[in-house]
Write an enzyme that holds these catalytic residues in place. Sequence first.
Site, PDB file in Angstrom:
ATOM      1  N   HIS A 161      90.483 -87.372   9.882  1.00 48.35           N
ATOM      2  CA  HIS A 161      89.828 -88.429  10.654  1.00 48.35           C
ATOM      3  C   HIS A 161      88.896 -87.880  11.735  1.00 48.35           C
ATOM      4  O   HIS A 161      87.716 -88.223  11.790  1.00 48.35           O
ATOM      5  CB  HIS A 161      90.881 -89.285  11.368  1.00 48.35           C
TER       6      HIS A 161
HETATM    7  O1  RIB Z   1      94.233 -93.030  13.312  1.00 51.22           O
HETATM    8  C1  RIB Z   1      93.830 -91.679  13.303  1.00 51.22           C
HETATM    9  C2  RIB Z   1      93.760 -91.147  14.690  1.00 51.22           C
HETATM   10  O2  RIB Z   1      95.043 -91.207  15.289  1.00 51.22           O
HETATM   11  C3  RIB Z   1      93.371 -89.656  14.740  1.00 51.22           C
HETATM   12  O3  RIB Z   1      92.668 -89.398  15.931  1.00 51.22           O
HETATM   13  C4  RIB Z   1      94.682 -88.954  14.756  1.00 51.22           C
HETATM   14  O4  RIB Z   1      94.619 -87.692  15.437  1.00 51.22           O
HETATM   15  C5  RIB Z   1      95.522 -89.901  15.561  1.00 51.22           C
HETATM   16  O5  RIB Z   1      95.308 -89.609  16.925  1.00 51.22           O
END
Ligand code: RIB
Length: 309
Positions: free
Chosen positions: A241
Amino acid sequence: MSRPIVVDTDPGVDDAVAIMLALASPEVEVRAITTVFGNVALESTTTNAGRLLAHCGRADVPLAAGAARPLVHPQRELAREWHGDDGLGGRAAALPDPVAPSGRPAVELLADVLRASEAPVTLVPIGPITNVALLLAVYPELAPRIERIVWMGGSLGAGNTSGVAEFNAHCDPEAAHRVLTQDDVPVTMVPLDLTLRCPAGPEWIDALAAAGPRCAALAEVITHYRAAFRERYGIDAVAVHDAVAVLEAVLPGTLRTTPRPVSVACDLGPARGATVGMPEGSGPPVQVALDADTDAVLAEILERLRRLG
Ligand code: RIB
Ligand code: CA
């Protein structure tokens, strides 16, 4: 000239990928790393960020700890089942001793970086966006020194923490609402709608592991996260992500965005933390990244990480 950026982070396994990607990319100059609560508690996210800076030989990058809590209501949950109790898949202790954070709060370091920069700075929050909300509240006069905010967070569709809320937004909905509905600084939001379409599979992970000792250690950090994805989703791949958001800051325009006003549910009901696309004209547009050449995104991230060896 490389573009000045700051990464605000809650490492976090995918944060680790994102931080190393930023440090490996000559198009940007990482002027600071700031940390926030999120995947694990602030003390751990800060130590983890310090370990990653040491791991990459970048003790020169200033580090400061920020918010330990959300703005208004207590954080409902951490993400230890995804990132391990230490936040780095149980491998934090295998990384070098951490670079020590400055004793000053993140908002002060952020303000100093903005004041000192010869060019506007891109802020890349990849966790709960509390520190950026505080920065805009405490130092509104510095908004013109921010090029844009590129946030990994939110989802216009399904959530990953509740049925409708993405983790970073769910951690601090009030902070997310504050940042997404202001019109002093342009915001690019990189939501689950896109990041979940960038799954790094076995070949990607194996290539990372074979790229050298720094990358091999990162592949080890990913192991726990990979098992969690297999257990939750039944797939042998991980969503990087945060690295998708960092790649957009490194190569602006990599992600294809749609301008949409976005509102965040800040009530205490079941939809808390939902990021809702609103009608055109109902508020300042957020550039929502909903599309990209996802194979090219993954290849670009890997190619850059490999430079670290
Ligand atoms: O939903 C994904 C996010 O939440 C990313 O930033 C992961 O590191 C968690 O923090
Ligand atoms: Ca994160």
